[in-house]
Design an enzyme around this catalytic site. Structure first.
Site, short mmCIF file in Angstrom:
data_model
loop_
_atom_site.label_atom_id
_atom_site.label_comp_id
_atom_site.label_asym_id
_atom_site.label_seq_id
_atom_site.Cartn_x
_atom_site.Cartn_y
_atom_site.Cartn_z
N PHE A 104 -5.02 70.11 38.85
CA PHE A 104 -5.69 68.15 38.74
C PHE A 104 -7.27 68.44 39.21
O PHE A 104 -7.13 67.42 38.38
CB PHE A 104 -5.02 68.06 39.54
N ILE A 122 -13.01 74.96 42.10
CA ILE A 122 -11.92 75.82 41.50
C ILE A 122 -12.66 76.66 41.26
O ILE A 122 -11.81 77.76 40.88
CB ILE A 122 -10.98 75.12 40.41
N ARG A 154 -13.63 47.95 21.43
CA ARG A 154 -14.16 49.19 21.23
C ARG A 154 -13.76 50.74 20.61
O ARG A 154 -12.14 50.31 20.16
CB ARG A 154 -13.31 49.68 23.13
N VAL A 179 -10.97 41.23 27.69
CA VAL A 179 -10.01 41.55 26.79
C VAL A 179 -10.89 41.65 25.61
O VAL A 179 -11.28 41.82 25.10
CB VAL A 179 -8.78 40.59 26.50
N TYR A 203 -14.09 64.78 27.04
CA TYR A 203 -12.82 65.10 27.76
C TYR A 203 -11.65 65.56 27.41
O TYR A 203 -11.50 66.09 28.14
CB TYR A 203 -12.89 63.50 28.91
N PHE A 257 0.80 59.76 29.84
CA PHE A 257 -0.43 58.90 29.19
C PHE A 257 -0.92 57.97 30.27
O PHE A 257 -1.73 58.27 30.99
CB PHE A 257 1.02 58.25 28.11
N HIS A 301 -9.60 51.99 34.47
CA HIS A 301 -7.89 51.59 34.56
C HIS A 301 -7.18 49.84 34.37
O HIS A 301 -7.64 49.71 35.47
CB HIS A 301 -7.13 52.80 34.69
#
Length: 326
Positions: free
Chosen positions: A74, A57, A280, A206, A142, A170, A188
């Site tokens: 994006f 870009i 976390r 978890v 980020y 989200f 993810h």
């Protein structure tokens, strides 16, 4: 063959969300050029019918001209953890690249932009559901770089009449045809749990089970990638010269980590062992979007909010990838 309705440049169009949006643009009859350096995207992810340019870009001025009706942006690095350990990479690419893109658009007279922003701009939420008027206080580089680009776009709209819409996602999930999640490393939840179902990892961690939520695990707002793509096309129509519109994109309700895991078990028919892990740092208990602005200003209404449907589409893609990956 009929003449394309409009012509758009899609930066980062070989990535997960960009490729799905590019496919939707083509299906709507538009001409699409994908610009991607393939650092995180995949050449095979570019939909058939789109022109492909392998490039950065930062060099968009080489290809962008007045024949384009708009840009959908994006192209960005998006790994939160990496942004903490290598912030310079994120500032140089996400902010520096966007600065160059805005200049190229200005020089070429291309005056419409839809920007891929993120809920990470909000940081720790002060209320739920989150609205666009809530404070922005990113907790990682980020999110900070994405917020910086949002500020740049606001200035560009005011100073130079840019028609711009930022869409703050989200948790994007699911798949659309041959386009799905292929991050490396994967961070993810849904694709990670599906990897357990496929036998590619032993268990799913978890992180914390003592949050103030119904089952003690974190709650997140999941949005189907096809619903997300439809919002981008609506944003192109809603963009107004001199205005920078910011819209959250989510379903307005959340699912817990345990609900996601149980849904994967039901959809796949496979066991999914869990491993308890400490919380976390910086993980809010609940992240849910208010998408009222997107409904009111874009006319957007997500139609794929069912978690089982989202997981099912992602599972179909994951199995196809397993069969075709050497």
């Amino acid at each position: 063959m009929s003449k394309p309705q409009k012509k758009y440049l899609v930066t980062g169009g070989a990535g997960y969300v960009g490729s799905v949006v590019a496919a939707h643009l083509l299906e709507a009859g538009h001409a699409v050029t994908v610009l991607d350096d393939l650092s995180t995207g995949f050449r095979e992810g570019v939909p058939a019918g789109a022109e492909f340019i392998e490039g950065r870009i930062q060099d968009a001025a080489r290809w962008l001209d007045s024949s384009y009706d708009g840009v959908l942006h994006f192209a960005a690095y998006s790994q939160v953890g990496e942004s903490v350990t290598d912030p310079e990479k994120y500032w140089v690419n996400n902010v520096g690249g966007s600065t160059a893109l805005l200049a190229a658009m200005r020089d070429a007279g291309v005056r419409t932009l839809v920007f891929s922003s993120t809920a990470a701009t909000y940081g720790e939420p002060v209320s739920s559901p989150i609205t666009e008027s809530d404070p922005t206080a990113p907790t990682n580089p980020y999110g900070a770089t994405k917020l910086a680009v949002d500020h740049m776009i606001t200035g560009e709209a005011a100073a130079h009449g840019l028609a711009a819409v930022s869409l703050r996602y989200f948790n994007v999930a699911g798949a659309y045809g041959s386009c799905g999640e292929r991050h490396s490393p994967e961070s993810h939840l849904i694709p990670l749990v599906l990897q357990v179902a496929l036998g590619q990892r032993e268990s799913i961690s978890v992180y914390g089970d003592d949050y103030p939520t119904p089952d003690g695990t974190c709650v997140r707002d999941y949005i189907h990638v096809a619903d997300l793509a439809e919002a981008h096309l609506l944003a192109l129509d809603a963009a107004t010269a001199g205005e920078h519109l910011i819209c959250n994109l989510g379903n307005g309700n959340g699912f817990s980590v345990r609900e996601v895991i149980e849904t994967v078990r039901k959809v796949t028919g496979h066991p999914v062992p869990e491993t308890a892990a400490p919380r976390r740092a910086g993980d809010p208990a609940v992240l849910v979007a208010s998408a009222a602005t997107a409904r009111e200003r874009l006319g957007w209404q997500p139609s794929r909010a069912d978690l089982a449907g989202i997981v099912s589409d992602a599972w179909t893609f994951a199995r196809r990838e397993e069969l075709t990956t050497p």
